[in-house]
Design an enzyme around this catalytic site. Structure first.
Site, PDB file in Angstrom:
ATOM      1  N   CYS A  34       0.836  -1.225   0.216  1.00 21.37           N
ATOM      2  CA  CYS A  34      -0.022   0.134   0.065  1.00 21.37           C
ATOM      3  C   CYS A  34       0.898   1.181   0.035  1.00 21.37           C
ATOM      4  O   CYS A  34       1.463   1.492   1.016  1.00 21.37           O
ATOM      5  CB  CYS A  34      -1.020   0.005   1.231  1.00 21.37           C
ATOM      6  SG  CYS A  34      -1.954   1.517   1.522  1.00 21.37           S
ATOM      7  N   CYS A  37       0.075   3.876   2.743  1.00 17.55           N
ATOM      8  CA  CYS A  37       0.467   3.454   4.148  1.00 17.55           C
ATOM      9  C   CYS A  37       1.627   3.810   4.210  1.00 17.55           C
ATOM     10  O   CYS A  37       2.101   4.390   5.503  1.00 17.55           O
ATOM     11  CB  CYS A  37       0.350   2.071   4.249  1.00 17.55           C
ATOM     12  SG  CYS A  37      -1.302   1.412   3.577  1.00 17.55           S
TER      13      CYS A  37
END
Length: 283
Positions: A34, A37
Site C-alpha cells: 500500500c 500506507c
C-alpha cells in the site's frame, strides 16, 4: 521507551485493549503493498514519539491479520482507528497530511479534566470515595460543561447516601443526558430516597390507608417509602393498587412512579414481572 508497536493477534489484547484503559491507542491498519500506507506510517510514528506516551501507536499488517481487520470493519487501507477504554472513539481512512493527522491526535487525547476523571474512577474503585469526590470537583473546575463528571460525582454521593447533595447535580443535567439509563436510574433513586426520608412513617401511613382506602396521597407516600427502603415489590404492589382504584389520579402519578421504579431496578427480574402486572392493571 518506544510508543509504537507492531501488533498481531498474540499481543492485541495487551497493547490495544488493556493499553487503551490508560491512554488512547491509535491503530494503523496497513499493508506492505500500500503506497499511501508508506506515507502515513512515518507521520504516525513521529507523532507517537513526540507525544511521549500520551497515546500508543499499534501498527497492524492487515494482510497478516485479516481477522483483526475484519473485527474492526476495515474495508480500505490505510485505516486508522483510535481506541480508548476498549471502544473506537474516532477514525479516518486514507493518507492525510501531517497537519490533519495532528488535529486527529489532538481530538482523541484526553483533556486534563478527563485525566482527573480517570484518577477519580481509580480512587473510587479502591474505596476512597471522599478523595474521588474531591478529584471530580477539581475536574469540574477545569471543565464545568462536562456532564459526565457531574454524573460520576452524583453516583458517588448516592453511594454515600448523600441524596440531598446528589439531587442538584442530577437536576443540572441536560434533557439529552437524562435520556440515558444511568442518570435516569440515579435520579429516580434519589427522588425515592428523599421522599422516603420525609413525611409520615410506615405505620402511620398504613393506619390512614386502612381507615380510608381511597387515600391516594398516603398510598403514594407509602410506596415511595417502601421503594426507598429497598422493598421494591411491596412498593410496586401499592402503586398497582392505586392504578386499579384510580388510574388518572394526580395526572397518572402511580403509573409514572412505577416506571421510575423500573429505572431504579434496571435489569432485575422484578421488572419483567411487574411490567406484565402493569399491563394487566391498565387493560
Amino acid at each position: 521507551m518506544h510508543f509504537a508497536h507492531d501488533v498481531n493477534a498474540d499481543n492485541f489484547q495487551q497493547i490495544v485493549i488493556e493499553g487503551s484503559q490508560t491512554v488512547p491507542v491509535v491503530i494503523d491498519f496497513w499493508a506492505p503493498w500500500c503506497g499511501p500506507c508508506k506515507v502515513l506510517k512515518p507521520i504516525l510514528e513521529k507523532l507517537a514519539e513526540e507525544c511521549g506516551g500520551k497515546f500508543i501507536l499499534a501498527k497492524i499488517n492487515s494482510d497478516e491479520n485479516p481477522d483483526l481487520a475484519a473485527q474492526f470493519g476495515v474495508r480500505g487501507i490505510p485505516n486508522v482507528k483510535a481506541v480508548y477504554h476498549g471502544a473506537v472513539v474516532d477514525e479516518f481512512t486514507g493518507a492525510l497530511p501531517e497537519g490533519a493527522v495532528r488535529e486527529f491526535i489532538d481530538r482523541i487525547l484526553p483533556s486534563p479534566a478527563d485525566e482527573l476523571r480517570a484518577q477519580a474512577a481509580t480512587l473510587r474503585a479502591s474505596g476512597d470515595l471522599e478523595c474521588a469526590l474531591r478529584t471530580l470537583g477539581e475536574a469540574s473546575q477545569l471543565d464545568d460543561r462536562n456532564e459526565q463528571i457531574r454524573l460520576d460525582a452524583a453516583e458517588i454521593l448516592v453511594e454515600l447516601e448523600r441524596f440531598e447533595d446528589a439531587k442538584p447535580l442530577l437536576d443540572s443535567l441536560s434533557p439529552v443526558t437524562l435520556m440515558d439509563d444511568r442518570p435516569r436510574a440515579l435520579l429516580a433513586k434519589v427522588n425515592f430516597a428523599l421522599a422516603g426520608h420525609g413525611g409520615a412513617d410506615e405505620a402511620s401511613l398504613r393506619e390512614r390507608i386502612a381507615a380510608q382506602p381511597e387515600d391516594m396521597e398516603s398510598r403514594l407516600q407509602l410506596a415511595e417509602l417502601l421503594v426507598a427502603a429497598g422493598r421494591h415489590a411491596e412498593g410496586m404492589d401499592e402503586l398497582l393498587e392505586m392504578i386499579r382504584r384510580d388510574r388518572a389520579w394526580n395526572d397518572d402519578a402511580a403509573r409514572k412512579t412505577l416506571l421510575s421504579v423500573f429505572s431504579v431496578l434496571g435489569s432485575h427480574p422484578l421488572v419483567g414481572e411487574y411490567r406484565r402486572k402493569l399491563t394487566a392493571a391498565l387493560y
